[in-house]
Design an enzyme around this catalytic site. Sequence first.
Site, short mmCIF file in Angstrom:
data_model
loop_
_atom_site.label_atom_id
_atom_site.label_comp_id
_atom_site.label_asym_id
_atom_site.label_seq_id
_atom_site.Cartn_x
_atom_site.Cartn_y
_atom_site.Cartn_z
N THR A 132 0.82 -1.21 0.00
CA THR A 132 0.00 0.00 0.00
C THR A 132 0.85 1.26 0.00
O THR A 132 1.99 1.24 0.47
CB THR A 132 -0.90 0.01 1.26
OG1 THR A 132 -1.56 1.26 1.39
CG2 THR A 132 -0.08 -0.21 2.53
N ASP A 133 0.27 2.35 -0.49
CA ASP A 133 0.97 3.63 -0.43
C ASP A 133 1.01 4.20 0.98
O ASP A 133 1.76 5.14 1.26
CB ASP A 133 0.35 4.65 -1.40
CG ASP A 133 -1.11 4.96 -1.12
OD1 ASP A 133 -1.71 4.35 -0.21
OD2 ASP A 133 -1.67 5.82 -1.82
N GLU A 134 0.22 3.63 1.90
CA GLU A 134 0.18 4.17 3.25
C GLU A 134 1.50 3.99 4.00
O GLU A 134 1.74 4.64 5.02
CB GLU A 134 -0.98 3.55 4.03
CG GLU A 134 -2.32 3.92 3.44
CD GLU A 134 -3.49 3.61 4.38
OE1 GLU A 134 -3.33 3.74 5.60
OE2 GLU A 134 -4.55 3.22 3.86
N TYR A 158 -1.72 -0.32 11.11
CA TYR A 158 -1.86 -0.99 9.82
C TYR A 158 -0.69 -0.68 8.89
O TYR A 158 -0.02 -1.59 8.38
CB TYR A 158 -3.17 -0.59 9.14
CG TYR A 158 -3.18 -0.86 7.66
CD1 TYR A 158 -3.01 -2.16 7.17
CD2 TYR A 158 -3.33 0.17 6.73
CE1 TYR A 158 -2.99 -2.41 5.81
CE2 TYR A 158 -3.33 -0.08 5.38
CZ TYR A 158 -3.15 -1.37 4.92
OH TYR A 158 -3.13 -1.62 3.57
N LYS A 162 2.37 -3.11 7.40
CA LYS A 162 2.64 -3.32 5.97
C LYS A 162 4.06 -2.89 5.61
O LYS A 162 4.72 -3.53 4.78
CB LYS A 162 1.61 -2.58 5.13
CG LYS A 162 0.23 -3.20 5.14
CD LYS A 162 0.21 -4.62 4.57
CE LYS A 162 0.43 -4.65 3.07
NZ LYS A 162 0.32 -6.03 2.52
#
Length: 355
Positions: A132-134, A158, A162
């Site tokens: 994810t870009d998060e 989260y 990741k």
Amino acid sequence: MILVTGGAGFIGSNFILDWLAQSDEAIINLDKLTYAGNLQNLAGLMDDIRHVFVQGDIGDVELMSNLMAQYQPRAVINFAAESHVDRSIHGPVPFIQTNIVGTFRLLETVYAHWKTLDQSSKNSFRFLHVSTDEVYGSLNRDEAAFTETHRYQPSSPYSASKASSDHLVNAYHKTYGLPVLITNCSNNYGPYQFPEKLIPLMIANALAGKPLPIYGDGRQVRDWLYVADHCSALCRVLEAGKPGETYNIGGWNEKANIEIVQTICGLLQELADPSSGTNYLDLIAYVKDRPGHDRRYAIDAKKIEHELGWTPGETFETGIRKTLQWYLDNQDWVASVQTGAYREWIETNYGQQRQ
């Protein structure tokens, strides 16, 4: 054949459906079937011999080792993850267990299998980790979009989990030579998305005449990617990506959350039952912002375009219309996933946060 983990979830099930619509190569689909895993998504493949479903956990080394030995997949695509920021704030343990420990155990299993292959099979094998870009953190309004070399600065349990999984995957390439690929995608939307995420939650609530809860001032910006475009990008990365490389996948669609919700309201006025007399914009309700809420994400997807020739096929305008029409046409699916546990979760997360 290929092995897909997390293939009953939102992105994983869309990937499998798209893959088998274009290829006769079989898929082994492993999914733990947590609250977000739904075999209804794949009901059309029930009698398709190209789709073999196995219920299980990526952290189950014995199961994964047996699957690798039995089916000898040429690639593993890892979608399996706990993936909701709000849930990670309320309870981070499953995120650590699945996203970090689970990924580690999966890597150990895949690496052990890879070492047994002949040289030609080793060279062609791929482990594709979907992220994810998060992991990159938050951008200010005028900052340049995330590139693949952007520093990791995760904000939530989260995104931290990741980020940790990404680092593990990279380490297995650099230390052991495992041929890995990593993709970091922007916010996905489309069919079969569990209605805790922004777009399906707004659609489901609006159709039920319930409040549309918007965090803070609603000006948080995300880059939106139609799920079918994400799936096509993953196919291209698996086909031509260079082992050890990371590819950002984005839709070139930066939009504020409140703009997304207003667009959904406008489309519902056009497409839903006009006799209801509902003005969907009146349902918007601002709630207290969540802790550590990142202000802006933006993906620079030039690398995958220049090196692999991939670009998204949908604009936000075309993708959101397709998405909303799918939810209108599949309200039985929405009702089936809105169990008592789901309703309890929504009340826990949003019910006490009205501003």
